[in-house]
Motif scaffolding. Structure first.
Motif, short mmCIF file in Angstrom:
data_model
loop_
_atom_site.label_atom_id
_atom_site.label_comp_id
_atom_site.label_asym_id
_atom_site.label_seq_id
_atom_site.Cartn_x
_atom_site.Cartn_y
_atom_site.Cartn_z
N ASP A 66 0.82 -1.22 0.00
CA ASP A 66 0.00 0.00 0.00
C ASP A 66 0.85 1.28 0.00
O ASP A 66 0.35 2.35 0.36
CB ASP A 66 -0.94 0.01 1.21
CG ASP A 66 -2.04 -1.04 1.08
OD1 ASP A 66 -2.56 -1.21 -0.03
OD2 ASP A 66 -2.36 -1.69 2.10
N LYS A 68 2.39 4.62 -1.19
CA LYS A 68 1.80 5.63 -2.07
C LYS A 68 2.84 6.42 -2.85
O LYS A 68 2.63 6.77 -4.01
CB LYS A 68 0.95 6.61 -1.24
CG LYS A 68 -0.15 5.95 -0.43
CD LYS A 68 -1.14 5.20 -1.30
CE LYS A 68 -2.26 4.59 -0.46
NZ LYS A 68 -3.16 3.73 -1.26
N SER A 98 -1.13 2.53 -7.69
CA SER A 98 -0.51 3.50 -6.78
C SER A 98 0.63 4.23 -7.48
O SER A 98 0.80 5.44 -7.32
CB SER A 98 0.01 2.78 -5.53
OG SER A 98 -1.04 2.19 -4.80
#
Length: 397
Positions: A66, A68, A98
């Motif tokens: 996850d 970014k 992302s």
């Protein structure tokens, strides 16, 4: 978590007890939160403790899943993990989504590495076939189809690469320029053998660009090529100049699709492409039609200068799809089809700008339908209820 908490437990990470697969996976649970608080520490720890250990790949993937703010450093960590493992496309698309927000070039590179790995695995599964004199033409065809099946599945699998279309649309230039060598290579692998009696590029029936039920990957490439030509015309023209020598239909369908977007604003480039090779007047999905070429002529015709229009007319007049050698029994029908196809191409151009002799011929010409009709599945059922059907007489039925 908070920074004070992280500072307190940092020293415990650098122990041999946390280097195994299970321990690393447990630590990854904490590092996923830590990378938000202290990105530098998280990346440094992975580089020094996990990056060289394949048994820690799952922990690396979990930690960065996850992330970014992707950059070259974080990409250098995740890239080897991708190459060492056969990950599901869904996870790769998630990370690319992302990446595309901050580094579209890295998103395209990530997808390319995943596809390169998939192609390598497909090539290892390709069945080697040897031609046999005892085989009929039909048997030889199916043997050839079976041999290249693993590579075809890479591009026509409609269940793979869900969500890749959004990435392609967000960075069409990076997507096309990065994946283009792979598109060309795969197209060469799945294309049919050339025909000596037809002037055409080699079709493949695998990519199925632009069709209603093609794969997510095919749709993404098709959409990106259109946006690439529209938004980055100069770069598209450079790619087209380098790619126009390819002999596969898939490559030229993509080029024609891009040229459609710039036909009105760059007629010289479009006309130069069309008249550069007679095969470009027979670009289509099936390999036996002219629909893609005709559509491009229809778009560029109104914008072409008088000189450009003359070049198009000359190219069409001397063009024929079917050529020698040909069975005598087919000669007449093929000559008729060549004539009909030429008239069909002429009819795509503005009628008012054509010589009177051509305009007169076209008045009596009805273009045959081109391309394949869309086919929709469904269930066939009786229009009347079962009870009513049972009461009906033979005459009523």
């Amino acid at each position: 978590g908070n920074s004070a908490w992280l500072q307190l437990i940092k020293p415990s990470f650098f122990t041999d007890a946390l280097m195994g697969r299970e321990a690393a996976n447990a630590v990854a649970f904490f590092l996923r939160s830590a990378q938000v608080i202290d990105r530098e520490f998280t990346l440094s720890f992975i580089e020094s403790s996990w990056a060289q250990r394949s048994d820690c790949d799952e922990a690396i993937w979990s930690t960065l899943y996850d992330l970014k703010d992707w950059d070259d450093r974080s990409f250098a960590i995740i890239s080897p993990v991708l190459r060492r493992n056969q990950l599901q496309d869904f996870f790769v698309v998630h990370i690319a989504e992302s990446m595309v927000r901050c580094r579209p070039d890295l998103a395209a590179r990530l997808l390319k590495e995943q596809l390169d790995g998939a192609l390598d695995r497909a090539l290892k599964n390709v069945v080697a076939t040897a031609a046999s004199q005892d085989q009929t033409d039909v048997e030889s065809y199916f043997a050839y189809e079976k041999a290249r099946g693993p590579v075809k599945h890479l591009v026509d699998d409609r269940h793979a690469w869900y969500g890749i279309e959004a990435i392609a649309s967000a960075c069409p230039r990076e997507f096309i320029e990065t994946l283009w060598p792979l598109v060309v290579a795969v197209s060469e692998l799945v294309a049919e053998e050339p025909r000596t009696d037809a002037v055409r590029y080699r079709p493949d029936h695998a990519w199925r660009f632009g069709e209603r039920f093609c794969s997510h990957l095919s749709t993404a490439i098709w959409q990106a090529m259109s946006l690439f030509a529209e938004q980055h015309t100069a770069a598209f023209l450079n790619l087209a100049r380098e790619a126009r020598q390819a002999d596969t239909m898939a490559v030229h369908r993509l080029l024609v699709h891009g040229f459609e977007k710039i036909a009105l604003s760059n007629s010289s480039g479009v006309v130069g492409y069309l008249v550069g090779d007679p095969r470009r007047l027979a670009v289509s999905e099936s390999g036996y039609e002219i629909e893609d070429s005709r559509k491009l002529l229809e778009l560029v015709g109104p914008a072409a200068s008088d000189d450009e229009l003359d070049r198009l007319l000359t190219a069409i007049e001397s063009w024929a799809f079917w050529i020698e050698p040909c069975d005598e029994s087919r000669r007449v029908s093929r000559e008729e089809q060549n004539r009909a196809d030429r008239l069909n191409l002429f009819s795509a151009l503005p009628r008012t700008r054509l010589p009177s002799r051509l305009a007169t011929q076209l008045e009596r010409f009805t273009p045959r339908s081109s391309g394949r009709p869309e086919v929709f599945g469904g269930m066939v059922k009786s229009p009347v209820a079962a009870a009513q059907f049972a009461r009906s007489t033979d005459g009523e039925i």
